[in-house]
Design a protein around this motif. Structure first.
Motif, PDB file in Angstrom:
ATOM      1  N   GLN A 114      14.687   0.442  -7.964  1.00 15.12           N
ATOM      2  CA  GLN A 114      13.368  -0.103  -7.632  1.00 15.12           C
ATOM      3  C   GLN A 114      13.235  -1.585  -7.954  1.00 15.12           C
ATOM      4  OE1 GLN A 114       9.986   2.245  -8.839  1.00 15.12           O
ATOM      5  NE2 GLN A 114       8.633   0.459  -8.890  1.00 15.12           N
ATOM      6  N   ASP A 146       6.416   4.044  -5.364  1.00  7.17           N
ATOM      7  CA  ASP A 146       6.082   2.629  -5.524  1.00  7.17           C
ATOM      8  C   ASP A 146       6.699   1.786  -4.406  1.00  7.17           C
ATOM      9  OD1 ASP A 146       4.619   3.159  -7.781  1.00  7.17           O
ATOM     10  OD2 ASP A 146       6.222   2.645  -9.179  1.00  7.17           O
ATOM     11  N   SER A 173       4.716   2.319  -1.198  1.00  4.55           N
ATOM     12  CA  SER A 173       3.497   1.501  -1.220  1.00  4.55           C
ATOM     13  C   SER A 173       3.802   0.037  -0.910  1.00  4.55           C
ATOM     14  CB  SER A 173       2.816   1.607  -2.585  1.00  4.55           C
ATOM     15  OG  SER A 173       2.408   2.935  -2.841  1.00  4.55           O
TER      16      SER A 173
END
Length: 265
Positions: free
Chosen positions: A189, A223, A226
């Motif tokens: 991420q 995440d 999004s």
């Protein structure tokens, strides 16, 4: 080995794997990730032995007496530069660079010394190579560049350095994975966020026409989903099976709901 990716029905979700490889699921080649080299004395010449243990004086002596050449290969097709970088011996690297060794030679997997330095997280060695003109866009046997390896290792510092030396942020490996798509498929991420900020193409697709958003949905990286939606990712772009990120999300939600019900019982 390449595995085939597919669905038997719309009640199944993309299966997830767990392997130290660049390309983790059934739609991608499973590329070996081996940070160090397996070293056997019988594979090495004198210069390789000295470089692998960081013996600068011995490397100098071997070169002075011309017992081995600067770019000689061992039985695994590695140069002294490969072995020095893999083991973090920056003084040996500096000596070899001063003597004008060849920078972009590949080992048996066509990994350059730069790729090996990054794979082994040897930032000082990688920096020396880049400063002396190493090409960050050479690919290994599976089409991965140094940036792919930096992404896999989630080393933002090295990724930033590579980009500053003109590494191709949109380079594709043999599965058409860009560094961004690789980062998503490996659930890196922090690296994904970094690449998006660096304007990596969020609309790129792999060989199965899976977008960054489809991969993020399938790997349940909420995440990242999004972030991609905020950047204007296309919810309706289909993969080779005609499935969109929206459809994958619906299946994933149904699966999670069913798991919740079973757990609750």
């Amino acid at each position: 080995m390449k595995k085939t990716f597919g669905f038997r029905s719309k009640t199944e979700v993309l299966p997830l794997g767990s392997s130290i490889s660049l390309g983790r699921d059934r739609g991608h080649h499973r590329t070996s990730f081996q940070p160090g080299y397996h070293i056997r004395d019988r594979d090495l010449k004198k210069i390789h032995k000295a470089a692998s243990v960081g013996n600068v004086a011995k490397v100098q002596q071997v070169l002075l007496l011309r017992k081995n050449g600067l770019n000689d290969r061992d039985k695994k097709n590695r140069t002294a530069l490969h072995l020095a970088c893999a083991n973090g011996h920056s003084e040996v690297v500096a000596l070899l660079l001063e003597r004008k060794c060849q920078l972009n030679l590949g080992d048996s997997e066509n990994k350059t010394a730069l790729i090996k330095a990054i794979e082994c997280q040897e930032e000082e060695c990688a920096t020396l190579l880049l400063e002396h003109g190493a090409n960050p866009n050479v690919t290994d046997v599976n089409g991965n560049t140094a940036l792919h390896y930096a992404v896999f290792c989630q080393n933002v510092s090295l990724a930033a350095k590579l980009l500053s030396y003109d590494a191709n942020i949109e380079a594709k490996n043999e599965d058409d994975l860009t560094p961004l798509l690789l980062g998503i498929s490996e659930r890196k991420q922090q690296m994904v966020e970094f690449l998006v900020k660096k304007e990596a193409d969020i609309h790129a697709v792999d060989k199965m026409q899976r977008t960054a958003l489809i991969l993020a949905v399938n790997y349940e990286c909420t995440d990242v989903v999004s972030l991609l939606l905020q950047r204007g990712a296309d919810v309706f772009s289909p993969d080779v099976f005609g499935w969109t990120a929206e459809e994958y999300a619906a299946i994933s939600a149904k699966k999670n709901f069913n798991c919740y019900l079973l757990h609750d019982q």
